[in-house]
Scaffold this motif. Structure first.
Motif, mmCIF file in Angstrom:
data_model
loop_
_atom_site.group_PDB
_atom_site.id
_atom_site.type_symbol
_atom_site.label_atom_id
_atom_site.label_comp_id
_atom_site.label_asym_id
_atom_site.label_seq_id
_atom_site.Cartn_x
_atom_site.Cartn_y
_atom_site.Cartn_z
ATOM 1 N N CYS A 22 57.032 26.503 31.066
ATOM 2 C CA CYS A 22 56.471 25.849 29.882
ATOM 3 C C CYS A 22 55.440 26.821 29.312
ATOM 4 O O CYS A 22 54.391 27.025 29.925
ATOM 5 C CB CYS A 22 55.840 24.520 30.264
ATOM 6 S SG CYS A 22 54.972 23.674 28.917
ATOM 7 N N THR A 23 55.761 27.407 28.196
ATOM 8 C CA THR A 23 54.858 28.363 27.566
ATOM 9 C C THR A 23 54.108 27.669 26.437
ATOM 10 O O THR A 23 54.725 27.043 25.569
ATOM 11 C CB THR A 23 55.639 29.560 27.008
ATOM 12 O OG1 THR A 23 56.358 30.176 28.081
ATOM 13 C CG2 THR A 23 54.687 30.587 26.402
ATOM 14 N N THR A 24 52.800 27.763 26.492
ATOM 15 C CA THR A 24 51.969 27.056 25.523
ATOM 16 C C THR A 24 51.350 28.021 24.520
ATOM 17 O O THR A 24 51.166 29.209 24.826
ATOM 18 C CB THR A 24 50.849 26.281 26.230
ATOM 19 O OG1 THR A 24 49.909 27.219 26.781
ATOM 20 C CG2 THR A 24 51.409 25.433 27.367
ATOM 21 N N SER A 25 51.017 27.517 23.361
ATOM 22 C CA SER A 25 50.345 28.318 22.346
ATOM 23 C C SER A 25 49.541 27.406 21.438
ATOM 24 O O SER A 25 49.846 26.224 21.295
ATOM 25 C CB SER A 25 51.353 29.128 21.532
ATOM 26 O OG SER A 25 52.276 28.285 20.876
ATOM 27 N N GLY A 26 48.514 27.979 20.854
ATOM 28 C CA GLY A 26 47.701 27.240 19.891
ATOM 29 C C GLY A 26 46.591 26.419 20.497
ATOM 30 O O GLY A 26 45.847 25.748 19.757
#
Length: 125
Positions: A22-26
């Motif tokens: 699970c790659t997160t951003s922001g």
């Protein structure tokens, strides 16, 4: 852009392994609990494994204990789910979710601020 993106799903034989990411951003992952949920056709969504933001406490559904391992890498904005000894009943769409300043209980409540789009896991011979 605030988002969660799952990857790593696919088709695997019973007894095999997959590693979901699970790659997160922001947003700053350090302050978020992350949960992995799954939903199979005709079944309710299930909290599979969750990890708190504060002390990395974890929760596992009884059905996956001893087979799945959740881990987080805040520096790389990623939470992984290592799935071993997969069974046909693990077949589902797997979602990751984030809860601000949450803990591993999000697996039980299902309450989250953000959800990913999901990745399909199919366990079949």
């Amino acid at each position: 852009q605030v988002q969660l993106v799952e990857s790593g799903g696919g088709l695997v034989q019973p007894g095999g392994s997959l590693r979901l990411s699970c790659t997160t951003s922001g947003f700053t992952l350090d302050y978020y609990a992350i949960g992995w949920f799954r939903q199979a056709p005709g079944k309710e969504r299930e909290g599979v494994s969750c990890i708190s933001y504060r002390d990395d406490s974890t929760h596992y559904a009884d059905s996956v204990k001893g087979r799945f391992t959740i881990s987080r890498d805040n520096a790389n904005n990623t939470v992984s789910l290592q799935m071993n000894s997969l069974k046909p009943e693990d077949t589902a769409v797997y979602y990751c979710a984030a809860r601000g300043r949450g803990n591993q209980a999000i697996c039980v409540t299902g309450v989250a601020d953000l959800w990913g789009q999901g990745t399909q896991v199919t366990v079949a011979s």
